[in-house]
Design a protein around this motif. Structure first.
Motif, PDB file in Angstrom:
ATOM      1  N   PHE A  98     -36.970  -7.927 -11.127  1.00 52.35           N
ATOM      2  CA  PHE A  98     -38.025  -6.779 -11.446  1.00 52.35           C
ATOM      3  C   PHE A  98     -37.373  -5.136 -11.121  1.00 52.35           C
ATOM      4  N   SER A 162     -40.235  -7.328   3.080  1.00 46.06           N
ATOM      5  CA  SER A 162     -40.164  -8.151   2.137  1.00 46.06           C
ATOM      6  C   SER A 162     -41.877  -9.033   1.481  1.00 46.06           C
ATOM      7  N   ALA A 163     -41.875  -8.823   0.142  1.00 45.49           N
ATOM      8  CA  ALA A 163     -42.884 -10.544   0.086  1.00 45.49           C
ATOM      9  C   ALA A 163     -43.069 -12.121   0.354  1.00 45.49           C
ATOM     10  N   SER A 164     -41.282 -11.930   0.625  1.00 46.46           N
ATOM     11  CA  SER A 164     -41.665 -13.360   1.229  1.00 46.46           C
ATOM     12  C   SER A 164     -41.540 -13.080   2.784  1.00 46.46           C
ATOM     13  N   HIS A 194     -44.174 -17.540  -6.954  1.00 45.74           N
ATOM     14  CA  HIS A 194     -43.134 -17.311  -6.590  1.00 45.74           C
ATOM     15  C   HIS A 194     -42.154 -18.350  -5.602  1.00 45.74           C
ATOM     16  N   THR A 247     -51.295 -14.950  -7.180  1.00 46.25           N
ATOM     17  CA  THR A 247     -50.433 -14.673  -7.410  1.00 46.25           C
ATOM     18  C   THR A 247     -50.916 -13.195  -9.025  1.00 46.25           C
ATOM     19  N   GLY A 249     -49.188 -10.737 -11.193  1.00 46.35           N
ATOM     20  CA  GLY A 249     -48.365 -10.124 -11.563  1.00 46.35           C
ATOM     21  C   GLY A 249     -47.247 -11.810 -11.627  1.00 46.35           C
ATOM     22  N   THR A 251     -44.064 -13.771 -11.212  1.00 47.49           N
ATOM     23  CA  THR A 251     -42.005 -12.885 -11.200  1.00 47.49           C
ATOM     24  C   THR A 251     -42.039 -13.388 -13.309  1.00 47.49           C
ATOM     25  N   ASP A 276     -50.619 -12.024  -3.906  1.00 45.38           N
ATOM     26  CA  ASP A 276     -49.045 -12.023  -3.907  1.00 45.38           C
ATOM     27  C   ASP A 276     -49.259 -10.597  -4.872  1.00 45.38           C
ATOM     28  N   ALA A 278     -46.384  -8.628  -5.651  1.00 40.50           N
ATOM     29  CA  ALA A 278     -45.459  -7.689  -4.858  1.00 40.50           C
ATOM     30  C   ALA A 278     -45.128  -6.782  -6.390  1.00 40.50           C
ATOM     31  N   ASN A 305     -45.446  -4.191  -3.580  1.00 35.18           N
ATOM     32  CA  ASN A 305     -43.533  -4.045  -3.053  1.00 35.18           C
ATOM     33  C   ASN A 305     -44.113  -2.796  -3.365  1.00 35.18           C
ATOM     34  N   HIS A 307     -41.190  -1.194  -2.979  1.00 35.90           N
ATOM     35  CA  HIS A 307     -39.747  -1.148  -3.234  1.00 35.90           C
ATOM     36  C   HIS A 307     -39.732  -1.662  -4.332  1.00 35.90           C
ATOM     37  N   LYS A 308     -40.557  -2.677  -5.178  1.00 35.08           N
ATOM     38  CA  LYS A 308     -40.177  -3.032  -6.701  1.00 35.08           C
ATOM     39  C   LYS A 308     -40.297  -1.982  -8.004  1.00 35.08           C
TER      40      LYS A 308
END
Ligand code: PLP
Length: 486
Positions: A98, A162-164, A194, A247, A249, A251, A276, A278, A305, A307-308
């Motif tokens: 991503f 982070s999503a983690s 994920h 989830t 979306g 990965t 999630d 993300a 995120n 940031h994605k």
């Protein structure tokens, strides 16, 4: 700049070895120019770095410098040693994994954050860092059509790295809420979730060290009947289900789990639901994609995120809880040296209690800059364009006899395809496109078959980049046929 034989490198009234303000100004301006030039020319660079393992280190001196070095020399090494070893995530030809996209306002927000150098672990260590974060995350609830219960009056948002980390925090809060000393605790997620879910379970030290992986349907979404059966059988065996991670979306293929039904099951068993989203959460900026958040009002926590895909530099994960108390109970440890009047008044948020580390950067600045620079309409415009480009590409793939569109169910920005003749030709197409340096794609496996993922979400990706990628894919498929004939 001439290098002095002895003493500080910089002279001019500044004591010691520090960089004087005027030099900082000069090099700072040069650095911004360097970055602006880079972003202008990045699309011409081969997307993936071609260096071999050890090449970058071989260009660096074995020992650290004893004497100060001129800044120009450092930047020369950036150009000559570092840049060849950079894979260009900010290239508009980036279609791998991503994206971790960014934007000029976000970069400037990061610079300001570095300049202020705030460590915002407590409200009292820099009130603006906490309050801006709380406020901007409330804005994001509105922008993404998330339920009001995630707003800061009771629940609230926090920026995680982070999503983690968000998933780990959700798990720790879920365990806290379950408050069981002796039962065997269980966690559920789909086979398409994920890997960070499994990692969180391991880190938390839950027995078995793996979540229950629920099978998926033909659209790679969690099967409700299987989830219900697994939970029921665990309860019958005396285990305690504490968390399901849904989830939105995925990965591999942007699959969306049935959040509402999962939420209803979680309520029935008193389980925490973490959603999630993300990558895909950003799509909910667009009213026509708000359905992604259907059922999220049943969730105890949620993350996406910026940031994605929301033009905000890594790292910036927006993590929300509907009730902050279990999260804080799980993560708050208060030594004497952190005690202060504001915290004790109960009137402030101390984000150190909402995350694993103590310290935290002033990350809200970059998200604030992004939201203000683009406005909701600018964000919607660019995200909508990415989705439209991906849909166009999906159409071209579906119309080409050589390819098969694997995630035709998705209306988002991830296109999954494979060569109709199987894994070997698919692998050859992938390798051939990547070898050109003109695009970068990565793969996954779906239903045990190799799949090429095309993720459209880089800040500067335009139609011409997607068209060029499609040309490369077609060329690679044609030479595949030639290879087979040859
Ligand atoms: N969840 C999903 C659905 C993802 O796609 C990813 C990464 O691609 C993650 C979690 C992990 O993201 P992060 O790097 O923020 O931990």
């Amino acid at each position: 700049m001439a290098r002095a034989d002895h003493g500080p490198l910089y002279s001019g009234g500044m004591a010691g070895y520090h960089m004087p303000p005027d030099d900082f100004r000069r090099y700072g301006h040069e650095m911004v120019d360097w970055i602006a030039d880079y972003l202008e020319r990045v699309e011409e660079l081969p997307v993936q770095s071609a260096v071999q393992p050890g090449d970058v280190r071989a260009g660096l001196p074995e020992h650290p410098p004893e004497r100060p070095e001129p800044f120009d020399q450092i930047m020369k090494d950036v150009d000559e040693i570092i840049l060849p070893g950079v894979t260009h995530w900010q290239s508009p030809n980036w279609f791998a994994y991503f994206p971790a996209n960014s934007s000029e306002p976000s970069i400037l927000g990061e610079l300001l954050s570095a300049g202020l150098g705030v460590q915002g672990m407590l409200w009292s260590t820099s009130p603006a860092a906490t309050e801006l974060e709380t406020h901007v995350l409330d804005w994001l609830v509105e922008l993404l059509g998330l339920p009001d219960r995630f707003k800061s009056d009771g629940g609230g948002g926090v920026i995680q790295d982070s999503a983690s980390s968000a998933t780990l925090c959700a798990l720790l809060a879920a365990r806290e809420r379950a408050a069981s000393d002796d039962a065997e605790l269980t966690v559920y997620t789909s086979t398409q979730a994920h890997s960070s879910v499994e990692k969180a379970v391991r880190i938390a030290g839950l027995g078995g060290a793996a979540p229950r992986l629920v099978p998926v349907d033909e659209q790679h979404a969690m099967r409700m009947d299987d989830l219900a059966a697994l939970v029921e059988s665990d309860v019958a065996d005396g285990r305690l289900p504490i968390l399901t991670v849904a989830t939105v979306g995925s990965t591999s293929s942007a699959a969306v789990d049935p959040v509402r039904e999962i939420g209803e099951l979680c309520r029935k068993y008193g389980m925490w639901l973490h959603v999630d989203a993300a990558m895909a959460g950003t799509a909910a900026l667009l009213p026509e994609h708000r359905n992604l958040h259907d059922g999220v009002e049943l969730a105890d926590s949620y993350c996406t995120n910026p940031h994605k895909w929301m033009f905000t530099n890594f790292d910036c994960d927006a993590f929300y809880v509907a009730d902050r108390r279990p999260l804080i109970a799980a993560l708050s440890v208060l030594p004497e040296y952190l005690r202060n009047e504001a915290s004790e008044s109960g009137a402030v948020i101390d984000y150190r209690d909402w995350q694993v580390p103590l310290g935290r950067r002033f990350r809200a600045l970059k998200l604030w800059f992004v939201i203000r620079h683009y406005g909701a309409e600018g964000l919607r415009h660019h995200v909508g364009e990415h989705i439209a480009l991906a849909r166009e590409l999906a159409g071209w793939v579906a119309d080409d006899d050589r390819f098969e569109l694997v995630n035709g169910y998705s209306d988002l920005n991830l296109v999954c395809l494979r060569h109709r003749d199987g894994d070997d030709p698919t692998r050859r197409v992938l390798d051939a496109v990547n070898a050109t340096g003109r695009a970068y794609l990565t793969h996954t496996k779906l239903d045990d078959r190799l799949v090429i993922r095309v993720s459209v979400g880089q800040t500067r990706t335009e139609r011409r980049h997607v068209e060029a990628l499609w040309e490369e894919l077609q060329k690679a498929a044609s030479s595949n046929v030639d290879n087979d004939l040859g």
